[in-house]
Structure formats: C-alpha cells, structure tokens
Design an enzyme around this catalytic site. Sequence first.
Site, PDB file in Angstrom:
ATOM      1  N   ALA A 152      -1.542   3.847   9.678  1.00 19.80           N
ATOM      2  CA  ALA A 152      -0.362   3.359   8.424  1.00 19.80           C
ATOM      3  C   ALA A 152      -1.238   3.477   7.465  1.00 19.80           C
ATOM      4  CB  ALA A 152       0.011   2.328   8.384  1.00 19.80           C
ATOM      5  N   TYR A 153      -2.396   3.389   7.373  1.00 24.79           N
ATOM      6  CA  TYR A 153      -3.106   4.182   5.782  1.00 24.79           C
ATOM      7  C   TYR A 153      -3.485   5.292   5.474  1.00 24.79           C
ATOM      8  CZ  TYR A 153      -7.693   3.772   2.755  1.00 24.79           C
ATOM      9  OH  TYR A 153      -8.386   4.362   2.239  1.00 24.79           O
TER      10      TYR A 153
END
Length: 244
Positions: A152-153
Amino acid sequence: MTGQQRVAIVTGASGGIGRAVAERLAADGMSVLVHYAGNPARAEETVRAITEAGGTASAARADVAEESEVAALFDLAEQRYGGIDVVAHTAGVMHLSPLADLDLAEFDRLHRTNVRGTFVVDQQAVRRVRQGGAIINFSTSVVKIALPGYAAYAATKGAVDAMTLILAKEVRGRDITVNAVAPGPTATPLFLDGKDQATVDHMASMAPLERLGVPEDIAEAVSFLAGPARWINGQVIYTNGGII
C-alpha cells in the site's frame, strides 16, 4: 537568482528526514519555512536549530491534503520571505501490512496524505515557484525493491513517481526542475517503529555500504537537486546506498 535570497518550503520538517532537509537548505543559505502537521513544539525545535546556526527559518502548520491550508502556507512563505524557489515535500505517512490483511481505512489514509497531499502541494508549487527553482517530491526505494508488507505504501509512492515525471514536462520553458528523492532504509522513527533488531540489521545489510541511511544522507541529495543540479530533471533519484 543571483543576489536574491532563495526561499524554501520544507513540508514535514518537524522531525526525521524533513528536519535534516530544512537544516541543510538553511545551511545552504536559504530562508526556510518549516511546515508541520501536528507537532508545533518539534517544528519550533527545527526553527531553533536553524536560527542558532545562523540561518533564517519560521514554522507554519497545514494539512497537506487540504487545498486551502496549503495555499495559505504558500501565501505565508511569500509574505514572510518575498517568494518561493524550492519546495521539498518530505511529508508522508507509512503503514505496513500484507496486502491481503490491510484495513482499507489505512489504505485511504495513506492515499490521502501521500498521493492527494503530494498533488495538492505540487499544484501550489508549480503555480508559485520562481524561475530557476526546484520542486522535490519524496518517493521510496521500495517501489523498486518490492519488500513484502509495503504494497500500500509503495503504491502511493508509485503515484508520486508518475506525478513527478509528468510535472517536469508540464513546466517546460520555466527553468524549474522537478525530481523525486527515493530513500532506502533510513534510521528515522518512521522507519524503525515496530521493527525488531533482527529486521533492522537485515535491512542495514542490504546496501553494499552495510549500514542504514541517516537523514543527512537524504538531505544531501535534496541540497544537490535544490541548488547546483540544474541538468537533473524529471528523475527519481534512488538515495539508498546501492540497494537494488
């Protein structure tokens, strides 16, 4: 810009890499607006460190994802210092989880700060930065090295890469450079939080230089892009000690 005081806005400058960047640009002779999101005391520590070293700085708060607040931040820099030459957008958040297990509320939080926040800051930057200036976004080496838990990051930072490369072309003719710095493992609270010593040691061993980065390593790259590096443009600079 000869004979004119250069001015930098550094977002997320109350600690970690952002503070090191603010201190370095001030040491390079720039007046620095130290942005913070929620910790005025730490922002004032950054300002105090700069002024005690003979530099010029002041602090201001804004939510980087709110257009009106970011516009007010840029207004303030222009009012206090007369213009804006460098925007170093270090502000960001990180949350680690396997993709299958990630709470989507966390994904939305990452997206709001890292993607929307970069878009909003860049929008103001491209409207305000003076000729001869530089816009420096923050990406991550994890986009390339693809560590589990970072999906996600890294996805949010992949979006930052895309914005950076396109914006560099959209400012054609204005003598403004647009680049991104992509740190690798760097010894900051953001990176170290929640990691055991074995994990930290492993990540330190990934670089041929066999250590973690430190914030000053990243600030050195920003200083280069903000000042002498006028022929580096539309690039993502992997600042990670040689991790592939």
